[in-house]
Design an enzyme around this catalytic site. Structure first.
Site, PDB file in Angstrom:
ATOM      1  N   GLU B 208       0.879  -1.168   0.000  1.00 15.51           N
ATOM      2  CA  GLU B 208       0.000   0.000   0.000  1.00 15.51           C
ATOM      3  C   GLU B 208       0.911   1.211   0.000  1.00 15.51           C
ATOM      4  OE1 GLU B 208      -3.469   0.157   0.165  1.00 15.51           O
ATOM      5  OE2 GLU B 208      -3.603  -2.011  -0.165  1.00 15.51           O
ATOM      6  N   CYS B 242      -2.236   9.085   2.974  1.00 13.13           N
ATOM      7  CA  CYS B 242      -1.814   8.576   1.666  1.00 13.13           C
ATOM      8  C   CYS B 242      -2.801   8.918   0.557  1.00 13.13           C
ATOM      9  CB  CYS B 242      -1.592   7.069   1.721  1.00 13.13           C
ATOM     10  SG  CYS B 242      -2.961   6.169   2.451  1.00 13.13           S
TER      11      CYS B 242
END
Lengths: 488, 489
Positions: B208, B242
């Protein structure tokens, strides 16, 4: 610029034009691939005979049938597979559009193998095309005649979008330096690691269809005759050069003789008493592998077969008895027509034997007892498990085909190929109204706002269940109304 | 030391304890208790790490985690059950299904920006799937890491789910060990190193990662609402998310309006001053503070710009008329700086996005369906939210993950379970019907091959419970409907 670099660059350019996005284009290319197989059938059959001594019928059954099935499936299902896939919502997203949108990844590299050079190289290509990618196909140089035939693909498929790059190790290494959006490799674990390391430089995801020693456990409680028929077939197809061939047998000493006896009978039935002169019995791919296999038999007792002919790369269907875990033949994937029988005392020992080794691509168990089968399933791991037969799980396109651990990563066949070579993009389409609802998330934060947030986010709505309940309620209401009418 | 921990975890896994569903549920419930009972401690650690407010802790760290735990607990039996598949004529009498199985020992490397949710949500999936898991929280959020190391063994089976703390050397040592899956959340540079280390053992990974998530504002939209939502998403956790909207793309004609609306919103969110607001965070450490400050180089500040190194405080800042070659456009910002880049039209915006790496998220604000459709079909990204930011993260039926440089693999909800399981294809045949098999045995004849073709290419329906229920209920309903009509007439 090297040939490989150029091919990749051209493929990326072709992909960026966007012409592989429309479904019509993809279906057209798939149909062209189908035409390649039918129009060039003779060339394909000839090449496979030269490479692997495959008979015409073997080519049909093992290379072409599955591939044509995959193409037909992709063509008929493509609009379904490529459509947005709605997912369940929560209270907050009740009025929004929420779905997963399959998209092409970009440029895929497909590295084929030499044992089923058509099927194993082109089946991933079907998935790549269906998913809307460009694809570089690199057939194995070891099956050199087939590699040559595959170069003819440029007359059928869009040559910029789906180039075929042939060559050996240096060419493959050059290809692996380039950047791809996915690499699909079929072969052995050693090279598999190198492929994955190369892919890591570019953060490229990979599918690795590798191998291993696929164990075959024969329970004493089973129809040994039929079991041995199926195992004999699965083992000696393509001269044992199948990634999911039963590699070795595990059984109790009390049935070893019967097992060997039955296998010997089947070998005679399938391949006559002179397999060398029989059209449906193959050859080892080359001298190197031939020598490798002969060396494996060295320290074991031959129960059936054992003869060979170096000039023809012929090894007879061979069975070894009383093999131990230290024997040479148990140290690597055999990939040849040699079937060792290892004796163990009972299912627990068999499971332990299997678990001491790397997770295989396939695991076979022959038993009439569901309990035994269940125990093997729950106490072991493998890419796939097949009870009471060999190989045929490969032909079910709704079963994902792939390994685990050392036997590989990723899966394909049917819709799985499409999904594996797509990016499944999560999409949430909201509207700019209902801004009041968002108040609970904005600062300044208060306990009250937080309570609302918890309520909305933690409430699970199962719309399907509500719909089912509503249906039942309607049917019940209807039924009670009808009953009342009748009772009157 | 790391090696011993991994060996112990593997031993624990091989004992078979984690295969039992009640065991997994028990561990999940224990995890739930951890985050509810120790919520105050967690909030305290987060405040010390990154000045997260209590509310943000709940909102961003704990609610999603709680959701995933509850979902896993209530659905575990379904998820872990064999999944029947469609058969063909040759397998009509057989059992054909996919059986989800544990992989073995999973390594979870967490991140520092949401140290609890990003470290523990993967753990939920690992536990649910029956794996052992080595948890390595990020050393940058040190108070959270320390607290996790202290608390997890008090609630969970400490051999099955050990916590390993430490920095780069400890992580490198961990990465030398053999795992059955590595789940890493962080940046692309380290992501490549993780993938390389994993490749040596043929270990599958979930990465990720991040990137610059573009945010396109069409002139045809409610700019005030759009800016509110963007402002919230950008400055939450001080931009250290993010999937925060990294930069804005818009036409020059609306730039001023956008800046005005963002300014209005900031005054609404932080009425006195962001610095004084308990709801506004800080940069994680001095190194990142310096990094983010340096990104302002050459930019025109439209809003904010103030900073205080002693607190690692950077005011919510908007930069106008930013150009593609500016420093701020060369890396993921991960801070409270919001650059606006003007483009001439939608095509230019799409082109701008496509000349860069595929981002983790993409945002489009527009009332025009055509604009939305073009953005969706002509770009790629991990996920998309239209007319809002970040919200696709909160719906766990949507798989969350990146593509290309922004990552590989996905998770959340059932997807984590699936990602950390091996889906084993199972075909259980019987010894009967051996006659059918003759088609495949040598000697092969054309007739046999033809027969094989028919069998292989037929498809039977998957007669699962759902199918049967649907058929029965349809028949009954139609029957009743007919009866009703008869009666009425």
């Amino acid at each position: 610029m090297s040939t490989e670099q150029l091919a990749v660059q051209q493929a990326r350019k072709a992909f960026l034009t966007g012409r592989s996005k429309p479904l019509e284009y993809r279906i057209q290319q798939l149909k062209n691939l189908s035409r390649f197989i039918t129009e060039r059938e003779k060339d394909i059959t000839d090449a496979l005979r030269k490479d692997l001594y495959k008979s015409e019928n073997s080519t049909q059954l093992y290379e072409i049938l599955g591939l044509v099935g995959e193409i037909n499936l992709a063509v008929s299902k493509l609009s379904e597979w490529a459509a947005p896939r709605p997912v369940s919502k929560n209270l907050l997203t009740m009025s929004d559009e929420v779905f997963i949108h399959p998209e092409p990844l970009g440029v895929v590299l497909i590295i084929g193998a030499w044992n089923y050079p058509i099927a194993v190289t082109l089946q991933p290509l079907v998935g790549a095309i269906a998913a809307g990618n460009a694809a570089i196909t690199k057939p194995s140089e070891v099956s050199s005649h087939t590699a040559e035939v595959l170069e003819l693909l440029r007359h059928y498929l869009d040559p910029e979008m789906y180039p075929v790059v042939t060559g050996g190790v240096p060419e493959t290494q050059e290809l692996l330096k380039q950047r791809f959006d996915h690499i699909f490799y079929t072969g052995n674990s050693t090279v598999g690691k190198l492929v994955m390391v190369a892919a890591a430089h570019h953060l490229t995801p990979v599918t690795l269809e590798l191998g291993g020693k696929s164990p075959c456990y024969i329970d004493k409680n089973c129809d040994i005759r039929i079991a041995c028929r199926r195992i004999t077939w699965g083992k000696y197809v393509n001269c044992g050069q199948t990634c999911i061939a039963p590699d070795y047998i595990l059984c109790e000493p009390s049935i070893q003789d019967k097992v060997i006896d039955e296998i010997q009978k089947c070998i005679k039935e399938f391949y006559t008493h002179d397999p060398k002169s029989f059209a449906d019995y193959g050859r080892i791919i080359n001298q190197r592998h031939f020598k490798r296999l002969i060396a494996l038999i060295e320290d074991s007792t031959v129960a059936v077969g054992g003869d060979s002919d170096e000039v023809e790369c012929y090894i007879a269907p061979t069975v070894l008895r009383d093999v131990t875990s230290l024997s040479k033949v148990m140290q690597e994937e055999i990939f040849g027509p040699i079937l060792p029988v290892v004796t163990i005392n009972g299912i627990k020992e068999a499971i332990q034997f299997i678990n001491e080794r790397e997770k295989p691509l396939a695991l076979y168990v022959f038993s009439s007892s569901n309990k035994v089968i269940k125990q093997i399933i729950s106490d072991t791991s493998s890419g796939a498990l097949l009870a009471n037969d060999c190989l045929v799980h490969y032909t079910i396109s709704d079963l994902p085909f792939g390994g685990v651990g050392n036997s590989g990563t990723g899966r394909y066949h049917g819709k799985y190929s499409f999904d594996q070579l797509s990016h499944l993009r999560s999409c949430l389409i909201k509207k700019l109204n209902m801004e009041m609802v968002n108040q609970m998330r904005y600062p300044p934060h208060t306990a009250e706002k937080l309570r609302w947030a918890r309520f909305f986010l933690l409430k699970q709505i199962n719309l399907a269940k509500w719909r089912q309940m509503a249906q039942v309620a309607m049917v019940a209401a209807l039924a009670s109304f009808v009953v009342q009418r009748f009772l009157r | 030391m790391e090696r011993q921990v991994v060996d112990k975890a593997r031993e624990a896994f091989q004992s078979g304890k984690s295969r039992s569903l009640p065991y997994r549920k028990q561990q999940l419930r224990a995890l739930h208790r951890l985050i509810t009972e120790r919520q105050a401690d967690i909030a305290q650690a987060l405040k010390q790490d990154i000045n997260k407010s209590v509310y943000d802790t709940t909102l961003f760290e704990l609610i999603g985690l709680e959701n995933d735990i509850k979902l896993a607990e209530s659905n575990l039996v379904d998820w872990a059950a064999p999944r029947p598949v469609r058969k063909n004529l040759g397998t009509a009498n057989d059992d054909v299904y996919i059986k989800p199985e544990p992989l073995g020992v999973v390594l979870i490397i967490g991140a520092w920006n949401y140290p609890w949710s990003l470290t523990l949500q993967p753990l939920v999936g690992a536990i649910a799937a029956g794996n052992a898991a080595v948890v390595k929280p990020s050393e940058l959020s040190e108070h959270s890491a320390g607290l996790l190391k202290e608390l997890l063994p008090q609630y969970l089976d400490k051999e099955m789910y050990p916590v390993v703390t430490g920095g780069v050397p400890e992580t490198q040592e961990l990465l030398k060990q053999r795992f059955d899956h590595i789940f890493y959340t962080g940046n692309s540079t380290v992501g490549k190193l993780v993938l390389e280390a994993a490749a040596r053992h043929l270990t599958p990974v979930t990465l990720e990662l991040g990137g610059k998530s573009p945010c396109y504002i069409d002139r045809n939209c409610d700019i005030a609402v759009a800016c509110r939502r963007i402002t919230w998403g950008k400055f939450a956790n001080c931009g250290q998310t993010c999937i925060a909207p990294d930069y804005i793309l818009c036409e020059a004609s609306i730039q001023d309006r956008i800046i005005e609306e963002i300014g209005n919103t900031l005054r609404e969110f932080y009425p006195e001053d962001a610095k004084k607001s308990p709801d506004y965070g800080r940069i994680i450490n001095k190194r990142h503070f310096d990094r983010v400050m340096a990104l302002k180089e050459g930019c025109t500040v439209a809003i904010g710009g103030e900073s205080d190194g002693s607190q690692c405080y950077i005011a919510p800042t908007v930069l106008r008329d930013v150009l593609p070659h500016f420093r701020i456009m060369q890396e993921e910002i991960f801070g409270p700086l919001l650059p606006i880049i003007t483009v001439d039209n939608l095509s230019e915006a799409i082109n701008f996005i496509n000349t860069r790496e595929k981002p983790l998220a993409l945002y489009v604000f527009s009332s025009d369906k055509k604009v939305i459709k073009r953005m969706l079909t002509e770009t790629s990204s991990g996920g998309v939210t239209v007319n809002d930011v970040m919200m696709h993260y909160t719906l766990n039926s949507l798989p969350f993950g990146g593509v290309g440089n922004s990552g590989m693999g996905r998770y959340h909800g059932k997807h984590t379970f699936d990602q950390l399981s091996h889906h084993r294809a199972c075909l259980i045949k019987t010894f009967a019907m051996e006659g059918l098999n003759d088609a495949r045995y040598p000697p092969l004849t054309a007739a046999r091959v033809r027969r094989a073709k028919i069998v292989l290419q037929s498809r039977l329906c998957r007669c699962s419970g759902m199918c049967v229920w649907a058929i029965i209920s349809t028949i009954v309903s139609i029957g009743l409907l007919i009866a009703l009509l008869v009666v009425l007439l």
